[in-house]
Design a protein around this motif. Structure first.
Motif, PDB file in Angstrom:
ATOM      1  N   ALA A 346      13.175  -9.072   0.526  1.00 15.57           N
ATOM      2  CA  ALA A 346      12.113  -8.623  -0.381  1.00 15.57           C
ATOM      3  C   ALA A 346      10.939  -8.048   0.408  1.00 15.57           C
ATOM      4  O   ALA A 346      10.346  -7.032   0.018  1.00 15.57           O
ATOM      5  CB  ALA A 346      11.651  -9.789  -1.254  1.00 15.57           C
ATOM      6  N   PHE A 347      10.599  -8.695   1.531  1.00 18.77           N
ATOM      7  CA  PHE A 347       9.536  -8.182   2.396  1.00 18.77           C
ATOM      8  C   PHE A 347       9.884  -6.780   2.888  1.00 18.77           C
ATOM      9  O   PHE A 347       9.059  -5.861   2.833  1.00 18.77           O
ATOM     10  CB  PHE A 347       9.352  -9.115   3.608  1.00 18.77           C
ATOM     11  N   TYR A 348      11.102  -6.616   3.393  1.00 14.62           N
ATOM     12  CA  TYR A 348      11.501  -5.324   3.951  1.00 14.62           C
ATOM     13  C   TYR A 348      11.554  -4.235   2.888  1.00 14.62           C
ATOM     14  O   TYR A 348      11.161  -3.093   3.128  1.00 14.62           O
ATOM     15  CB  TYR A 348      12.852  -5.447   4.642  1.00 14.62           C
ATOM     16  N   LEU A 349      12.062  -4.586   1.695  1.00 13.23           N
ATOM     17  CA  LEU A 349      12.082  -3.612   0.605  1.00 13.23           C
ATOM     18  C   LEU A 349      10.666  -3.219   0.208  1.00 13.23           C
ATOM     19  O   LEU A 349      10.397  -2.053  -0.115  1.00 13.23           O
ATOM     20  CB  LEU A 349      12.826  -4.177  -0.605  1.00 13.23           C
ATOM     21  N   GLY A 350       9.743  -4.186   0.231  1.00  9.38           N
ATOM     22  CA  GLY A 350       8.348  -3.882  -0.060  1.00  9.38           C
ATOM     23  C   GLY A 350       7.744  -2.969   0.988  1.00  9.38           C
ATOM     24  O   GLY A 350       6.973  -2.055   0.662  1.00  9.38           O
ATOM     25  N   THR A 351       8.101  -3.203   2.242  1.00 11.71           N
ATOM     26  CA  THR A 351       7.601  -2.352   3.324  1.00 11.71           C
ATOM     27  C   THR A 351       8.094  -0.926   3.159  1.00 11.71           C
ATOM     28  O   THR A 351       7.325   0.036   3.268  1.00 11.71           O
ATOM     29  CB  THR A 351       8.051  -2.910   4.687  1.00 11.71           C
ATOM     30  N   PHE A 352       9.392  -0.777   2.890  1.00 12.65           N
ATOM     31  CA  PHE A 352       9.958   0.556   2.698  1.00 12.65           C
ATOM     32  C   PHE A 352       9.356   1.230   1.463  1.00 12.65           C
ATOM     33  O   PHE A 352       8.932   2.386   1.514  1.00 12.65           O
ATOM     34  CB  PHE A 352      11.476   0.477   2.542  1.00 12.65           C
ATOM     35  N   SER A 353       9.323   0.499   0.355  1.00 15.29           N
ATOM     36  CA  SER A 353       8.817   1.074  -0.895  1.00 15.29           C
ATOM     37  C   SER A 353       7.355   1.473  -0.746  1.00 15.29           C
ATOM     38  O   SER A 353       6.930   2.524  -1.248  1.00 15.29           O
ATOM     39  CB  SER A 353       8.970   0.074  -2.040  1.00 15.29           C
ATOM     40  N   GLY A 354       6.576   0.643  -0.054  1.00 16.84           N
ATOM     41  CA  GLY A 354       5.178   0.951   0.148  1.00 16.84           C
ATOM     42  C   GLY A 354       4.975   2.205   0.972  1.00 16.84           C
ATOM     43  O   GLY A 354       4.196   3.093   0.615  1.00 16.84           O
ATOM     44  N   SER A 355       5.696   2.303   2.088  1.00 20.08           N
ATOM     45  CA  SER A 355       5.549   3.473   2.954  1.00 20.08           C
ATOM     46  C   SER A 355       6.036   4.739   2.267  1.00 20.08           C
ATOM     47  O   SER A 355       5.435   5.804   2.382  1.00 20.08           O
ATOM     48  CB  SER A 355       6.301   3.258   4.269  1.00 20.08           C
ATOM     49  N   LEU A 356       7.140   4.630   1.520  1.00 14.56           N
ATOM     50  CA  LEU A 356       7.673   5.792   0.808  1.00 14.56           C
ATOM     51  C   LEU A 356       6.761   6.169  -0.351  1.00 14.56           C
ATOM     52  O   LEU A 356       6.430   7.348  -0.549  1.00 14.56           O
ATOM     53  CB  LEU A 356       9.079   5.490   0.287  1.00 14.56           C
ATOM     54  N   LEU A 357       6.322   5.170  -1.117  1.00 11.19           N
ATOM     55  CA  LEU A 357       5.455   5.419  -2.263  1.00 11.19           C
ATOM     56  C   LEU A 357       4.130   6.027  -1.824  1.00 11.19           C
ATOM     57  O   LEU A 357       3.642   6.997  -2.424  1.00 11.19           O
ATOM     58  CB  LEU A 357       5.206   4.110  -3.017  1.00 11.19           C
ATOM     59  N   GLY A 358       3.563   5.467  -0.761  1.00 17.20           N
ATOM     60  CA  GLY A 358       2.289   5.976  -0.278  1.00 17.20           C
ATOM     61  C   GLY A 358       2.374   7.430   0.136  1.00 17.20           C
ATOM     62  O   GLY A 358       1.514   8.250  -0.208  1.00 17.20           O
ATOM     63  N   GLY A 359       3.426   7.774   0.880  1.00 12.27           N
ATOM     64  CA  GLY A 359       3.591   9.154   1.328  1.00 12.27           C
ATOM     65  C   GLY A 359       3.792  10.123   0.179  1.00 12.27           C
ATOM     66  O   GLY A 359       3.215  11.219   0.154  1.00 12.27           O
ATOM     67  N   GLN A 360       4.606   9.729  -0.800  1.00 18.49           N
ATOM     68  CA  GLN A 360       4.899  10.615  -1.922  1.00 18.49           C
ATOM     69  C   GLN A 360       3.680  10.790  -2.836  1.00 18.49           C
ATOM     70  O   GLN A 360       3.394  11.907  -3.288  1.00 18.49           O
ATOM     71  CB  GLN A 360       6.079  10.062  -2.729  1.00 18.49           C
ATOM     72  N   ILE A 361       2.975   9.705  -3.125  1.00 16.09           N
ATOM     73  CA  ILE A 361       1.786   9.800  -3.984  1.00 16.09           C
ATOM     74  C   ILE A 361       0.714  10.657  -3.320  1.00 16.09           C
ATOM     75  O   ILE A 361       0.089  11.515  -3.961  1.00 16.09           O
ATOM     76  CB  ILE A 361       1.238   8.399  -4.307  1.00 16.09           C
ATOM     77  N   ALA A 362       0.508  10.422  -2.018  1.00 10.94           N
ATOM     78  CA  ALA A 362      -0.496  11.212  -1.294  1.00 10.94           C
ATOM     79  C   ALA A 362      -0.139  12.687  -1.285  1.00 10.94           C
ATOM     80  O   ALA A 362      -1.005  13.558  -1.420  1.00 10.94           O
ATOM     81  CB  ALA A 362      -0.627  10.693   0.138  1.00 10.94           C
ATOM     82  N   SER A 363       1.138  12.978  -1.139  1.00  7.28           N
ATOM     83  CA  SER A 363       1.595  14.368  -1.079  1.00  7.28           C
ATOM     84  C   SER A 363       1.415  15.089  -2.414  1.00  7.28           C
ATOM     85  O   SER A 363       1.022  16.254  -2.449  1.00  7.28           O
ATOM     86  CB  SER A 363       3.065  14.409  -0.652  1.00  7.28           C
ATOM     87  N   HIS A 364       1.699  14.397  -3.543  1.00 14.69           N
ATOM     88  CA  HIS A 364       1.704  15.052  -4.849  1.00 14.69           C
ATOM     89  C   HIS A 364       0.389  14.913  -5.614  1.00 14.69           C
ATOM     90  O   HIS A 364       0.027  15.795  -6.398  1.00 14.69           O
ATOM     91  CB  HIS A 364       2.848  14.492  -5.701  1.00 14.69           C
ATOM     92  N   PHE A 365      -0.344  13.807  -5.408  1.00 15.99           N
ATOM     93  CA  PHE A 365      -1.534  13.562  -6.216  1.00 15.99           C
ATOM     94  C   PHE A 365      -2.818  13.405  -5.397  1.00 15.99           C
ATOM     95  O   PHE A 365      -3.909  13.533  -5.931  1.00 15.99           O
ATOM     96  CB  PHE A 365      -1.348  12.310  -7.080  1.00 15.99           C
TER      97      PHE A 365
END
Length: 406
Positions: A346-365
């Protein structure tokens, strides 16, 4: 000195060094991707999120697999495998010729890694029962502090020695962890129960699986919150800073502010959780952290961001130890190792999701929306913890917690 204390010391240092080494890569990832030939800002943001996070989604997949192997052949072999494997793979990243090689190596790192997971399992199964909660709290502090102090060192190394050296230095740290584990960790595996239950059997033996799911979800959200900003904090610092000559160093300081605060705060929050209960510390930390994320979107300079990240680390330092303490108390001893393996997933999935989510949100919004969305998730998680954990513990309906909680 008792064996479990020696193991704790080595595992603490090894987990600290491992997290320190791995997190040094975070602030230089966008800069390294630019060095490999990607110059479009939007592309750098997206690739940074993928390259940083792919390791952790692979870790989430392989963590239960290595946990199963640890139950078969012992936890020390898993520690040695992970530390030596990361030594080779991370050092090789310094020789990458393009972003495709870098991403492939990050995936391979996820396959061979898992040192912290093995440490958690070893300490949980080898430590005296009356000291297990304290030991797990100490071990969690090592990982958090190392992962958040590492970027400061990584940023400094980049300033004086260049980007590639950071990978070589991190590989050397992994080698140190391997040698220490080989020489000093002792495991009484012969006395362990070698009958390995299937995942279905494990789940049926849990006294309160719903509560454990909420703890896993909290681990996921905790990591997502921390790592949503990490892939793009260097870019955010670039926008805030007027002195572009020290972007890597300032970014490292922004990363590490939370780690410094965690070192100061963790012992105090640990004592507080012993008095009022870890579930109450968890709830308060989630609420305050959610509120602290909001002003980070409105800072005018790098130092304001650093101060707010220090405050964030101060209030969240007790989250991971509280989760691990609760897991230990509501899980039968024979299942503790497997549950920590799932929690690390769960920790690792959160790390991946956070890094991916952060990059995508920053890029689009835009970067500001990363803070708003992360804040919302933390507040929603606090509501979930209150309804599903705090109320249940107060009612005394969870069997293994009777007589243990305040």
């Amino acid at each position: 000195m008792k064996i479990w204390k020696k193991n704790l010391i080595v595992c603490w240092f090894g987990s600290f060094v491992t997290a320190l080494g791995l997190s040094q890569i975070a602030p230089i990832m966008p800069l390294y991707i630019k060095q490999l030939g990607v110059h479009n800002i939007s592309a750098v943001e997206q690739i940074s999120g993928i390259a940083f996070g792919i390791t952790f989604v692979v870790l989430a997949i392989f963590s239960p697999i290595w946990g199963y192997a640890a139950d078969k052949i012992g936890r020390k072999p898993m520690l040695l495998r992970a530390s030596f494997g990361m030594c080779i793979v991370i050092s090789t990243m310094g020789f990458a010729q393009n972003v495709y090689q870098l991403i492939a190596l990050r995936m391979l790192q996820g396959i061979v890694a898992g040192y912290s997971t093995a440490c958690m399992t070893l300490v949980a199964t080898q430590t005296d029962k009356e000291h297990s909660g304290w030991a797990l709290g100490v071990l969690s502090t090592a990982s958090i502090s190392g992962s958040l102090l590492g970027p400061l060192i990584g940023g400094y190394l980049d300033e004086i020695l260049g980007l590639q050296f950071t990978f070589f230095f991190t590989g050397a740290l992994m080698l140190v962890a391997f040698i220490l584990t080989l020489l000093f960790v002792k495991e009484d595996f012969a006395a362990s129960d070698k009958k390995v239950l299937s995942t279905k059997e494990v789940w049926h033996k849990l006294p309160d699986s719903h509560l454990i799911i909420v703890l896993f979800a909290t681990s996921f959200i905790l990591q997502l919150a921390f790592f949503s900003i990490e892939p793009i904090v260097t870019i955010y610092i670039s926008e805030l800073s007027r002195n572009s000559a020290h972007i890597a160093l300032i970014s490292g300081m922004a990363f590490s502010a939370s780690g410094v605060a965690s070192i100061i705060s963790a012992p105090r929050l640990g004592k507080l959780s012993d008095k009022v209960g870890p579930q109450k510390v968890m709830l308060a930390s989630l609420i305050i952290a959610g509120l602290i994320f909001i002003p980070q979107a409105f800072v005018k300079n790098s130092w304001e961001l650093i101060i707010l990240r220090f405050a964030l680390g101060f209030v969240t330092a007790g989250l991971a130890p509280s989760i691990n303490t609760l897991l230990k108390k509501i899980t039968p001893d024979v299942l503790t190792g497997r549950m920590y393996g799932f929690n690390m997933s769960a920790f690792y999935l959160g790390t991946f999701s956070g890094s991916l989510l952060g990059g995508q949100i920053a890029s689009h919004f835009g970067i500001k929306y990363v803070f708003f969305i992360t804040s919302t998730l933390l507040i929603l998680n606090a509501i979930l913890v209150y309804n599903k954990i705090c109320k249940k513990l107060n009612s005394g309906t969870t069997p293994l917690l009777k007589g243990h909680m305040v």
